[in-house]
Design a protein around this motif. Structure first.
Motif, PDB file in Angstrom:
ATOM      1  N   LEU A 397       1.015  -1.236   0.496  1.00 26.96           N
ATOM      2  CA  LEU A 397       0.272   0.111  -0.248  1.00 26.96           C
ATOM      3  C   LEU A 397       1.002   1.143  -0.347  1.00 26.96           C
ATOM      4  O   LEU A 397       1.762   1.579   0.960  1.00 26.96           O
ATOM      5  CB  LEU A 397      -0.771   0.227   1.552  1.00 26.96           C
ATOM      6  CG  LEU A 397      -1.628  -1.243   1.340  1.00 26.96           C
ATOM      7  CD1 LEU A 397      -2.857  -0.970   2.635  1.00 26.96           C
ATOM      8  CD2 LEU A 397      -2.454  -0.801   0.058  1.00 26.96           C
ATOM      9  N   THR A 398       0.852   1.726  -0.792  1.00 28.30           N
ATOM     10  CA  THR A 398       1.801   3.221  -1.664  1.00 28.30           C
ATOM     11  C   THR A 398       1.374   4.009  -1.578  1.00 28.30           C
ATOM     12  O   THR A 398       1.790   5.581  -1.030  1.00 28.30           O
ATOM     13  CB  THR A 398       3.132   2.836  -2.804  1.00 28.30           C
ATOM     14  OG1 THR A 398       1.704   2.771  -3.591  1.00 28.30           O
ATOM     15  CG2 THR A 398       3.664   1.376  -2.646  1.00 28.30           C
ATOM     16  N   THR A 399      -0.603   4.511  -1.072  1.00 29.13           N
ATOM     17  CA  THR A 399      -0.517   5.802  -1.281  1.00 29.13           C
ATOM     18  C   THR A 399      -1.209   5.525   0.133  1.00 29.13           C
ATOM     19  O   THR A 399      -1.119   4.935   0.878  1.00 29.13           O
ATOM     20  CB  THR A 399      -2.109   5.138  -2.297  1.00 29.13           C
ATOM     21  OG1 THR A 399      -3.035   5.192  -2.471  1.00 29.13           O
ATOM     22  CG2 THR A 399      -1.469   5.604  -3.408  1.00 29.13           C
ATOM     23  N   SER A 400      -2.068   7.068   0.275  1.00 35.06           N
ATOM     24  CA  SER A 400      -3.053   7.065   1.467  1.00 35.06           C
ATOM     25  C   SER A 400      -3.490   6.016   2.316  1.00 35.06           C
ATOM     26  O   SER A 400      -4.667   5.690   1.992  1.00 35.06           O
ATOM     27  CB  SER A 400      -3.867   8.348   1.310  1.00 35.06           C
ATOM     28  OG  SER A 400      -4.892   8.455   1.358  1.00 35.06           O
ATOM     29  N   VAL A 401      -3.252   5.791   2.906  1.00 37.56           N
ATOM     30  CA  VAL A 401      -3.741   4.803   4.180  1.00 37.56           C
ATOM     31  C   VAL A 401      -4.328   5.375   5.125  1.00 37.56           C
ATOM     32  O   VAL A 401      -3.555   5.950   6.220  1.00 37.56           O
ATOM     33  CB  VAL A 401      -2.954   3.821   4.954  1.00 37.56           C
ATOM     34  CG1 VAL A 401      -3.926   2.711   5.563  1.00 37.56           C
ATOM     35  CG2 VAL A 401      -2.595   3.120   3.590  1.00 37.56           C
ATOM     36  N   GLY A 402      -5.429   5.662   5.523  1.00 36.45           N
ATOM     37  CA  GLY A 402      -6.108   6.544   6.610  1.00 36.45           C
ATOM     38  C   GLY A 402      -6.637   5.537   8.088  1.00 36.45           C
ATOM     39  O   GLY A 402      -7.612   6.228   8.228  1.00 36.45           O
ATOM     40  N   HIS A 611      -6.323  -2.919  -6.400  1.00 36.19           N
ATOM     41  CA  HIS A 611      -7.108  -1.436  -6.344  1.00 36.19           C
ATOM     42  C   HIS A 611      -5.744  -0.608  -5.564  1.00 36.19           C
ATOM     43  O   HIS A 611      -4.369  -1.520  -5.006  1.00 36.19           O
ATOM     44  CB  HIS A 611      -7.969  -1.047  -5.771  1.00 36.19           C
ATOM     45  CG  HIS A 611      -9.466  -1.960  -6.227  1.00 36.19           C
ATOM     46  ND1 HIS A 611      -9.353  -2.940  -6.697  1.00 36.19           N
ATOM     47  CD2 HIS A 611     -10.172  -0.937  -7.320  1.00 36.19           C
ATOM     48  CE1 HIS A 611     -10.724  -2.605  -7.318  1.00 36.19           C
ATOM     49  NE2 HIS A 611     -10.912  -1.458  -7.462  1.00 36.19           N
ATOM     50  N   HIS A 612      -5.215   0.176  -5.837  1.00 35.26           N
ATOM     51  CA  HIS A 612      -4.652   1.314  -5.620  1.00 35.26           C
ATOM     52  C   HIS A 612      -4.379   2.151  -4.897  1.00 35.26           C
ATOM     53  O   HIS A 612      -3.662   2.300  -3.869  1.00 35.26           O
ATOM     54  CB  HIS A 612      -3.458   1.424  -7.338  1.00 35.26           C
ATOM     55  CG  HIS A 612      -2.112   2.379  -6.241  1.00 35.26           C
ATOM     56  ND1 HIS A 612      -1.266   1.820  -6.082  1.00 35.26           N
ATOM     57  CD2 HIS A 612      -1.788   3.523  -7.199  1.00 35.26           C
ATOM     58  CE1 HIS A 612      -0.121   2.728  -5.844  1.00 35.26           C
ATOM     59  NE2 HIS A 612      -0.848   4.045  -6.189  1.00 35.26           N
ATOM     60  N   ILE A 613      -5.639   2.528  -4.643  1.00 41.54           N
ATOM     61  CA  ILE A 613      -6.172   3.532  -3.386  1.00 41.54           C
ATOM     62  C   ILE A 613      -7.072   3.632  -3.334  1.00 41.54           C
ATOM     63  O   ILE A 613      -7.880   2.658  -3.550  1.00 41.54           O
ATOM     64  CB  ILE A 613      -6.133   4.850  -4.423  1.00 41.54           C
ATOM     65  CG1 ILE A 613      -4.833   5.273  -5.131  1.00 41.54           C
ATOM     66  CG2 ILE A 613      -7.041   5.695  -3.841  1.00 41.54           C
ATOM     67  CD1 ILE A 613      -5.275   6.568  -6.316  1.00 41.54           C
ATOM     68  N   PHE A 614      -7.568   3.708  -1.377  1.00 38.69           N
ATOM     69  CA  PHE A 614      -8.667   3.008  -1.029  1.00 38.69           C
ATOM     70  C   PHE A 614      -8.897   4.457  -0.419  1.00 38.69           C
ATOM     71  O   PHE A 614      -8.089   5.580   0.574  1.00 38.69           O
ATOM     72  CB  PHE A 614      -8.221   1.919   0.011  1.00 38.69           C
ATOM     73  CG  PHE A 614      -7.474   1.069  -0.649  1.00 38.69           C
ATOM     74  CD1 PHE A 614      -8.602  -0.489  -1.191  1.00 38.69           C
ATOM     75  CD2 PHE A 614      -6.474   0.468  -1.323  1.00 38.69           C
ATOM     76  CE1 PHE A 614      -8.208  -0.952  -1.654  1.00 38.69           C
ATOM     77  CE2 PHE A 614      -6.071  -0.472  -1.703  1.00 38.69           C
ATOM     78  CZ  PHE A 614      -6.937  -1.981  -1.846  1.00 38.69           C
ATOM     79  N   ALA A 615     -10.121   4.324  -0.306  1.00 45.94           N
ATOM     80  CA  ALA A 615     -11.030   5.685   0.891  1.00 45.94           C
ATOM     81  C   ALA A 615     -11.385   4.306   2.361  1.00 45.94           C
ATOM     82  O   ALA A 615     -11.606   3.254   2.100  1.00 45.94           O
ATOM     83  CB  ALA A 615     -12.416   6.123   0.808  1.00 45.94           C
ATOM     84  N   TYR A 616     -11.416   4.880   3.224  1.00 47.28           N
ATOM     85  CA  TYR A 616     -11.636   3.961   4.543  1.00 47.28           C
ATOM     86  C   TYR A 616     -12.732   4.606   5.739  1.00 47.28           C
ATOM     87  O   TYR A 616     -12.489   6.268   5.608  1.00 47.28           O
ATOM     88  CB  TYR A 616      -9.868   4.487   6.217  1.00 47.28           C
ATOM     89  CG  TYR A 616      -8.950   3.614   4.748  1.00 47.28           C
ATOM     90  CD1 TYR A 616      -9.053   2.320   4.688  1.00 47.28           C
ATOM     91  CD2 TYR A 616      -8.380   4.513   3.853  1.00 47.28           C
ATOM     92  CE1 TYR A 616      -7.818   1.613   4.800  1.00 47.28           C
ATOM     93  CE2 TYR A 616      -7.632   3.613   3.347  1.00 47.28           C
ATOM     94  CZ  TYR A 616      -6.978   2.666   3.777  1.00 47.28           C
ATOM     95  OH  TYR A 616      -6.288   1.487   3.040  1.00 47.28           O
ATOM     96  N   SER A 617     -12.796   4.870   6.471  1.00 45.30           N
ATOM     97  CA  SER A 617     -14.135   4.860   6.799  1.00 45.30           C
ATOM     98  C   SER A 617     -14.509   3.737   8.126  1.00 45.30           C
ATOM     99  O   SER A 617     -14.761   2.500   7.964  1.00 45.30           O
ATOM    100  CB  SER A 617     -15.384   5.221   6.427  1.00 45.30           C
ATOM    101  OG  SER A 617     -16.133   3.970   5.778  1.00 45.30           O
ATOM    102  N   GLY A 618     -15.000   4.468   9.002  1.00 49.82           N
ATOM    103  CA  GLY A 618     -15.816   3.629  10.604  1.00 49.82           C
ATOM    104  C   GLY A 618     -16.641   4.051  10.310  1.00 49.82           C
ATOM    105  O   GLY A 618     -16.869   5.448  10.602  1.00 49.82           O
ATOM    106  N   HIS A 619     -17.608   3.385  11.128  1.00 46.10           N
ATOM    107  CA  HIS A 619     -19.762   3.297  11.337  1.00 46.10           C
ATOM    108  C   HIS A 619     -19.742   3.877  12.777  1.00 46.10           C
ATOM    109  O   HIS A 619     -19.021   2.518  13.661  1.00 46.10           O
ATOM    110  CB  HIS A 619     -19.681   3.536  10.844  1.00 46.10           C
ATOM    111  CG  HIS A 619     -19.360   3.065   8.717  1.00 46.10           C
ATOM    112  ND1 HIS A 619     -20.369   3.367   8.031  1.00 46.10           N
ATOM    113  CD2 HIS A 619     -18.166   3.328   8.502  1.00 46.10           C
ATOM    114  CE1 HIS A 619     -20.139   3.910   6.869  1.00 46.10           C
ATOM    115  NE2 HIS A 619     -18.047   3.324   6.240  1.00 46.10           N
TER     116      HIS A 619
END
Ligand code: FAD
Lengths: 766, 293
Positions: A397-402, A611-619
């Motif tokens: 994972l080389t892109t932003s990891v939230g 995939h290369h870019i991921f968005a992260y979320s906490g619910h």
């Protein structure tokens, strides 16, 4: 972020006024002189051979202009984004109850409906395939000649069996998810019209006009340049209009009758005929050390894709990719099957396979946290993927990891801060129990490796010094169009009111790929930035020429160029536009194309992964369960979301709130029931979606500002992740309230009640 | 949707005239929130539609000698907005509040809800326990029947082809009467009742005792039904503990004969008949058998 004028601000939607006043014309509002109405004849059986189709009675009905069957399909009688295995009109076999067999065009809607009933089709029913696991076995009846397994994807890393032996705790459960319907306000509708020059115009809301054009050209044997697709505005899509729906039939009828033809599906026909979220059966076995370190995950996934492929394969692969959650895991065994059945058709839907596995994995995590006595946030943090880590399926994972930023952000929510003050049992009504739940997820942005993924934008300079940006992406409610206006205004240093947006039109916009995979703002936005930079260069040169200075001496601001250190020497964009017109007779236009960056490796035998870019979320969810009835009410919700830098704050919140409520519907009530191939819930009287009275009184949005360097103004896409983990947050909250575990969603009142009853029975026999 | 002949009556006598003329081949239309759905589904066999929605004589609410009259074309919203309705007819008030959504309540009428004769019609159990009477009128005469005698099956009533429902009336609730309407749907608005329960209790001078009890259930039988066993138990016991209430509520099991459908199973409906009744009674008990403020 203070330096931005529009990025991060709550700019009102560009389409707000026309939508609020009802002036906007959706495709179902269109009407042309001499227009006919179309009606589709659909299968009477979920699985049958077609012996004979007789259209003579329908053709004889006064007012009927044309009846079409498979014989009238001039090109390939098939469509499908990945493989075109779905007939436009069935020839010898039907595979689900919504399969199209014939279509009618008539002078009125009523005559068309009447005529459709007169089309006589003789069937020979075939054995039904309705259980995705049984469908896999060699001796099961076949939906397609090639067998019922549309796609099998297996990813193995490390050695799970060895790791299970070293684990202190093994948690093993089977999970089931429902068949969710998109429930967009506007059903599949549109008009096809043959123009005087022979061009076929197809006006039908969808998610990717250029791909519709390509698929239509193949079915209709027409030069794609002779097909004009307009797919915006759309009254909602959520993935359900990614694939073709009624367009090829509209095209056939318009070509045959040489008159405009319109189809508007009833809600019932819409629900029966087109895409749903894949129901999945998921067997999970997770091994963990006493300290909470995850050591192994073995997952089996069975996805019911129904009668045709559409995007079933990629949906399965996204489920496989995200099956372990955003956690470090070196021993994984993920075995996924995407299976044909006669249960309607399943396809793309916001989340694209990830909501299903997230429900399973986040329940596993909640069980582990409870069994080991570790705080659920701490457990996730201990295992959280960070930038530079290797994902469970093996890419770096080389892109932003939230992940960590999101987990830290959870503590900022009011729900978390107040969670220990929750009255667990209502004092007045002790049968009401309350609980708090959490779930974490992530979602790939873009199409994944191996699939060409690019954004395109055209930018036209306007006479009044403003700009028109044209992107093939469609705004079906998510607010992408407004984001493009903001991005162009920011890049062109002009007032946002001076940017108009054109979307979803094969003539007027650049191909920007599908409106899916949370990629709209990211890809189209980057393309718009590139087109803007080119435009800026052109305008600056012209301004420099007119002011007799060098371009480097100029600074742009609010639609003017100023000479640095000489604030009184300036020229407006409008003036520049006039100069262009005077000297050359036309205004400049630029284009921007952006190729999506891709991951370091390709996963073997798993198309599109990683995939290369991921968005992260906490619910987060605070729920109240009535233990007498099993009813669950979500009192309050919150989401912590890493979508990179926020482009539109208000749009961001709207996505979170809408996504949360959609995820809540998925978790608590939504399921299209199909019994023996027949739909039992065909409209909103029986297919239950939440109303405003069911929505929590508040959903708090907490954005995590983790810039993604490759994105437009460092943004990523959030449209999917915001709904993905809501269901498990709620079911985990139900557990915290009552002690029962939900392994199947939707967790309807009846299901919860039955589990509570079982729990009481077990307690009294213990 | 098939075609039909549209007729409109502007006065009651005109309507009764037409009903007699068409002798059964006519369907009355009030606000149409039930009927139009059926028309669209081609579920209406009559060829004529008689629109009564503009008959002023059939709209309105008035109270007379302790009796509240609600004329059939009165909407759910009008009932909710009528002064003191909440005190005078709290059970019906709560039932009307649970109907559909603001839009449906603004259009849908009480007469339509009753005459539609759905076992899930929400005002019906409330009218049962409020002791409502219905006045039915035809060109040749009129009769009054108890709301309980009105229904013969799902969608079926004792209305004769030439009769119209013209008045719904019931006594005002007295201070010593308490009750509730409880509805379980698949969501909180726009939901058809999976089970509904209405109850009205007339308190005795002795604590935790009742002189009269009325209980009715919706969606658990071919019509809305009274719960006589439950009523008898409530009148014959000292209802002084949650355990006692639970015991009495369990009798609901003997009253109901639900079916399974896509909304809920037979078993769940059975259990919910008990639990909704239990919850409603328990809430009152915890409030000292007083109305909630
Ligand atoms: C979205 C939606 C939600 C709904 N939610 C609920 C709900 O939560 N609870 C509930 O109980 N109902 C609900 N309904 C049903 C309906 O709205 C109510 O039953 C309403 O009160 C019906 O009144 P109406 O005036 O529209 O009746 P109409 O549809 O006009 O008539 C209904 C029937 O009654 C007959 N009729 C009407 N008036 C008379 C009369 N004076 N004399 C003789 N016959 C007559 C008609 O011929 C017809 O058969 C809902 C309906 C919809 C569409």
């Amino acid at each position: 972020m203070g330096e931005y004028k529009y990025i991060g601000k709550s700019v009102p939607r560009v389409d707000a006024a026309e939508k609020a006043t009802g002036h906007i014309k959706y495709m179902s509002d269109l009407s042309f002189p001499n227009m006919l109405w179309g009606k589709i004849v659909r299968s009477k059986y979920p699985h049958a051979k077609i012996l004979k189709i007789d259209t003579s009675k329908a053709e004889a009905l006064p007012g009927v202009v044309a009846v079409v069957t498979w014989k009238d399909v001039p090109g390939l009688n098939g469509f499908g984004i990945v493989i075109p295995d779905q007939p436009v009109l069935c020839e010898d076999k039907v595979r689900y109850i919504g399969d199209a067999v014939a279509a009618v065009a008539a002078e009125t809607k009523e005559i068309a409906e009447e005529a459709a009933k007169l089309v006589e089709v003789e069937y020979e029913p075939l054995p039904l395939v309705d259980d995705p696991i049984k469908a896999i076995s060699e001796d099961a009846p076949k939906v397609h000649d090639g067998g019922n397994v549309h796609l099998h994807t297996k990813i193995v890393r490390g050695d799970v069996e060895k790791a299970f032996k070293e684990a202190d705790l093994i948690v093993e459960h089977t999970y089931y998810t429902g068949r969710q319907e998109h429930a967009f306000l506007e059903t599949e509708s549109g008009v096809a019209k043959l123009e005087e020059d022979g061009t076929l115009s197809v006006y039908a809301g969808s998610q990717y006009p250029q791909r519709d054009q390509m698929q239509l050209s193949r079915c209709l044997a027409l030069n794609p340049r002779k097909i004009h697709v307009v797919s915006y505005p759309v009254g909602g899509a959520f993935g359900g209009k990614d694939e073709l729906t009624i367009q090829p039939i509209l095209g056939l009828l318009a070509l045959k009758t040489k008159r405009p033809v319109k189809i508007v599906l009833s809600r019932e026909e819409s629900i029966i005929s087109y895409w749903k979220r894949h129901p999945m059966i998921m067997k999970y076995k997770t091994g963990v050390k006493k300290d909470g370190t995850l050591v192994a995950n073995k997952v089996e996934i069975y996805a019911d894709t129904g009668a045709y492929a559409s995007l079933g394969g990629p949906v399965l692969n996204l489920a496989v990719e995200h099956a372990c959650g955003p956690y470090k895991l070196d021993n994984v065994y993920i075995d996924g099957y995407c299976v044909y059945t006669n249960n309607g058709v399943a396809g793309a839907f916001r989340g694209f396979g990830v909501p299903q596995v997230t429900f399973a994995m986040e329940t596993q995590m909640d069980i582990i946290a409870e069994k080991l006595g570790i705080d659920p946030i701490k457990l996730r943090k201990k295992n959280a993927l960070r930038r530079g880590d290797v994902s469970p399926i093996g890419n770096k994972l080389t892109t932003s990891v939230g992940t960590v930023a999101v987990l830290d952000g959870v503590k900022e929510t009011d729900l978390w801060k107040n969670k220990d003050r929750i009255e667990k049992v209502d004092k007045e009504r002790p049968w009401i129990k309350r609980g708090f739940g959490f779930a974490l997820t992530y979602q790939g942005t873009g199409l994944g490796i191996g699939l060409p993924d690019y954004g395109g934008a055209v930018l036209r300079f306007r006479e009044d010094g403003g700009f028109i940006v044209g992107v093939g992406i469609v705004d079906y409610g998510q607010g992408t169009g407004t984001s493009y206006a903001q991005i162009v205004a920011e890049a062109m240093k002009c007032p946002v009111e001076k940017v108009s947006v054109i979307l979803g039109d094969t003539d007027l916009t650049a191909d920007s790929g599908p409106t899916s995979a949370s990629r709209g703002v990211y890809t189209g936005g980057r393309a718009a930035v590139i087109a803007s930079n080119r435009m800026m260069k052109i305008l600056k040169e012209k301004a420099a020429e007119l002011l007799s200075v060098s371009p480097e001496d100029l600074e742009a601001e609010s639609g003017y160029f100023y000479v640095k250190n000489q604030p009184d020497v300036s020229i407006s964009y409008e003036k520049i536009a006039m100069e262009f017109l005077k000297t050359s007779g036309h205004l400049p236009q630029t284009e921007g194309y952006f190729l999506m960056p891709i991951a370091d490796i390709k996963i073997k035998d798993a198309f599109g992964l990683p995939h290369h870019i991921f968005a992260y979320s906490g619910h987060l969810a605070l729920v109240e369960v009535n233990t007498l009835t099993g009813q669950t009410k979500v009192l309050e919700g919150a989401e912590v979301v890493d979508g990179g830098i926020v482009v539109n704050r208000q749009g961001f919140e709207a996505q979170v709130e809408g996504g949360y409520v959609m995820g809540m519907g998925y978790g608590l009530m939504e399921d299209v029931k199909i019994e023996k191939g027949i739909f039992k819930t065909v409209n909103f009287s029986t297919y239950i979606i939440p109303t405003v009275k069911d929505a929590p009184k508040r959903i708090q949005t907490v954005p995590v500002h983790d810039p993604e360097e490759t994105g437009p103004y460092q943004a990523k896409g959030i449209a999917e992740t915001v709904m993905v983990a809501t269901a498990p947050a709620i079911t985990n909250a139900i557990h915290s309230a009552t002690g029962i575990r939900i392994f199947k969603i939707p967790a309807t009142s009846e299901l919860v009640y039955n589990l509570l009853k079982e729990q009481r029975k077990n307690e009294s026999t213990d | 949707m098939k075609e039909f002949n549209y007729l409109r009556a502007d006065t009651l006598s005109e309507a009764l005239e037409m009903l007699e003329e068409f002798q059964g081949n006519v369907k009355v239309l009030a606000a149409g929130t039930d009927l139009v759905v059926r028309l669209k589904g081609d579920m209406v066999k009559e060829e004529n539609i008689l629109d009564i929605s503009r008959i002023k004589e059939l709209k309105g609410i008035y109270a007379e000698n302790g009796i509240i009259h609600i004329l059939p074309l009165t909407t759910h919203t009008e009932i909710l907005e009528y002064p003191d309705m909440k005190t005078a007819a709290q059970i019906l008030y709560d039932a009307c509040k649970s109907v559909g959504s603001p839009q449906i309540r603004n259009r849908g009428t009480l007469g339509g809800n009753v005459a539609n004769a759905s076992p899930a019609g929400d005002t019906i159990p409330a009218l049962f326990v409020q002791g409502a009477k219905l006045r039915l009128k035809s060109k040749s005469g009129e009769r009054v029947i108890s709301v309980e005698d009105f229904f013969t099956g799902p969608g079926r009533t004792v209305l004769k082809p030439d009769e119209l429902l013209v008045d719904i009336y019931f006594p005002t609730m007295s201070d010593d009467e308490v009750g509730f309407f409880k509805k379980l749907g698949q969501r909180n608005a726009l939901a058809i009742s999976v089970v509904s329960v209405a109850a009205k209790l007339k308190k005795s001078t002795e604590p935790n005792k009742f002189d009269k009890a009325f209980v009715a259930f919706g969606s658990v039988a071919p019509t809305v039904i009274r719960g006589n066993r439950v009523e008898n138990a409530l009148m014959d016991s000292v209802v002084d503990s949650p355990e006692k209430i639970r015991y009495i509520a369990q009798l609901a099991w003997r009253e109901v004969s639900p079916i399974s459908d896509v909304r809920a199973s037979l078993k769940y409906r059975q259990d919910m008949s008990i639990n909704l009744l239990y919850e409603g009674l328990l809430e009152l008990y915890k409030n000292g058998w007083n109305r909630r403020s």
